[in-house]
Design a protein around this motif. Sequence first.
Motif, mmCIF file in Angstrom:
data_model
loop_
_atom_site.group_PDB
_atom_site.id
_atom_site.type_symbol
_atom_site.label_atom_id
_atom_site.label_comp_id
_atom_site.label_asym_id
_atom_site.label_seq_id
_atom_site.Cartn_x
_atom_site.Cartn_y
_atom_site.Cartn_z
ATOM 1 N N MET A 79 -72.429 29.017 29.219
ATOM 2 C CA MET A 79 -72.756 28.218 28.052
ATOM 3 C C MET A 79 -72.188 26.806 28.197
ATOM 4 O O MET A 79 -72.819 25.840 27.807
ATOM 5 N N ARG A 80 -70.978 26.699 28.768
ATOM 6 C CA ARG A 80 -70.348 25.387 28.925
ATOM 7 C C ARG A 80 -71.200 24.448 29.783
ATOM 8 O O ARG A 80 -71.276 23.260 29.500
ATOM 9 N N GLU A 81 -71.820 25.007 30.830
ATOM 10 C CA GLU A 81 -72.638 24.152 31.707
ATOM 11 C C GLU A 81 -73.843 23.600 30.948
ATOM 12 O O GLU A 81 -74.297 22.497 31.213
ATOM 13 N N HIS A 82 -74.351 24.366 29.987
ATOM 14 C CA HIS A 82 -75.500 23.907 29.194
ATOM 15 C C HIS A 82 -75.087 22.871 28.149
ATOM 16 O O HIS A 82 -75.879 21.995 27.811
ATOM 17 N N GLU A 83 -73.871 23.010 27.657
ATOM 18 C CA GLU A 83 -73.451 22.164 26.547
ATOM 19 C C GLU A 83 -73.548 20.675 26.894
ATOM 20 O O GLU A 83 -74.107 19.885 26.122
ATOM 21 N N ASN A 84 -73.044 20.280 28.038
ATOM 22 C CA ASN A 84 -73.104 18.867 28.434
ATOM 23 C C ASN A 84 -74.552 18.440 28.683
ATOM 24 O O ASN A 84 -74.953 17.338 28.317
ATOM 25 N N GLU A 85 -75.323 19.336 29.320
ATOM 26 C CA GLU A 85 -76.734 19.025 29.585
ATOM 27 C C GLU A 85 -77.493 18.849 28.280
ATOM 28 O O GLU A 85 -78.243 17.886 28.111
ATOM 29 N N TRP A 86 -77.287 19.780 27.335
ATOM 30 C CA TRP A 86 -77.995 19.714 26.049
ATOM 31 C C TRP A 86 -77.599 18.450 25.277
ATOM 32 O O TRP A 86 -78.453 17.804 24.674
ATOM 33 N N THR A 87 -76.323 18.128 25.303
ATOM 34 C CA THR A 87 -75.857 16.923 24.596
ATOM 35 C C THR A 87 -76.528 15.686 25.181
ATOM 36 O O THR A 87 -77.009 14.819 24.437
ATOM 37 N N GLY A 88 -76.586 15.612 26.499
ATOM 38 C CA GLY A 88 -77.234 14.467 27.148
ATOM 39 C C GLY A 88 -78.718 14.399 26.826
ATOM 40 O O GLY A 88 -79.251 13.310 26.531
ATOM 41 N N LEU A 89 -79.384 15.544 26.877
ATOM 42 C CA LEU A 89 -80.820 15.564 26.555
ATOM 43 C C LEU A 89 -81.073 15.166 25.105
ATOM 44 O O LEU A 89 -82.026 14.442 24.806
ATOM 45 N N MET A 90 -80.222 15.627 24.198
ATOM 46 C CA MET A 90 -80.414 15.284 22.787
ATOM 47 C C MET A 90 -80.180 13.796 22.560
ATOM 48 O O MET A 90 -80.896 13.175 21.785
ATOM 49 N N ARG A 91 -79.208 13.235 23.236
ATOM 50 C CA ARG A 91 -78.975 11.787 23.106
ATOM 51 C C ARG A 91 -80.197 11.008 23.584
ATOM 52 O O ARG A 91 -80.611 10.038 22.946
ATOM 53 N N LEU A 92 -80.767 11.444 24.720
ATOM 54 C CA LEU A 92 -81.984 10.791 25.222
ATOM 55 C C LEU A 92 -83.147 10.978 24.235
ATOM 56 O O LEU A 92 -83.932 10.054 24.005
ATOM 57 N N ALA A 93 -83.245 12.183 23.670
ATOM 58 C CA ALA A 93 -84.331 12.466 22.725
ATOM 59 C C ALA A 93 -84.210 11.603 21.478
ATOM 60 O O ALA A 93 -85.206 11.078 20.974
ATOM 61 N N ASN A 145 -72.010 11.320 18.857
ATOM 62 C CA ASN A 145 -70.686 11.350 19.498
ATOM 63 C C ASN A 145 -70.127 12.774 19.569
ATOM 64 O O ASN A 145 -69.079 12.987 20.174
ATOM 65 N N ALA A 146 -70.805 13.718 18.963
ATOM 66 C CA ALA A 146 -70.337 15.109 18.940
ATOM 67 C C ALA A 146 -71.155 15.938 19.928
ATOM 68 O O ALA A 146 -72.273 15.563 20.288
ATOM 69 N N PRO A 147 -70.604 17.058 20.371
ATOM 70 C CA PRO A 147 -71.390 17.934 21.242
ATOM 71 C C PRO A 147 -72.554 18.538 20.468
ATOM 72 O O PRO A 147 -72.475 18.774 19.259
ATOM 73 N N PHE A 148 -73.637 18.813 21.178
ATOM 74 C CA PHE A 148 -74.859 19.300 20.551
ATOM 75 C C PHE A 148 -74.797 20.798 20.220
ATOM 76 O O PHE A 148 -75.293 21.224 19.181
ATOM 77 N N ALA A 149 -74.196 21.606 21.097
ATOM 78 C CA ALA A 149 -74.229 23.070 20.940
ATOM 79 C C ALA A 149 -73.662 23.554 19.611
ATOM 80 O O ALA A 149 -74.292 24.405 18.956
#
Length: 181
Positions: free
Chosen positions: A1-15, A73-77
């Motif tokens: 789950m941790r590996e997804h958290e950074n990816e999801w946060t980055g994708l959401m920021r781009l979105a 500025n917060a994590p997405f998960a």
Amino acid sequence: MREHENEWTGLMRLAISGDDGAYHRLLRSVTPVLRAAARRGLSRAGQPVDQSEDIVQDILLAVHLKRHTWDTNAPFAPWLFAIARNKLIDSLRRRGRRIFVDIDDFAETLAGEPEPETAPAGEVAAQLQTLPARQRDVLQSIAVESASIKDTARKFAMSEGAVRVALHRGLASLTARLKEQ
């Protein structure tokens, strides 16, 4: 789950900044995780897991409609899973507290319908004869002939209240006699 958290946060920021491709990748990435979480939540609540897809769609719709409320500025998960938890709870509340059991699993062990216990007609008639005339007539009309209270009241020129009282007293008297025997 941790590996997804950074990816999801980055994708959401781009979105959030307008990258539609990133938004689609984000939704494709979170959907299987949400589906598993919904199935797990339904299973824990004793609900059929085949309803999980409806909950996933509710979650994705809420994410889409509320994405502007996410703090970049917060994590997405944690934000995503808060929505998921709330949508699961909403779904369970709408369903009420039901436990589903497939009756086919128990069909061979269930007893058939029990035969109703009935007294022979002669015994019923004999018991009715022990009652006062008014109670006997009312019981005969309602219990034996299946007439309504209104029809019985009309038939014996009584008020509906008087019919109910006579019926109640007659049944109470019969019950007391049968308990003595």
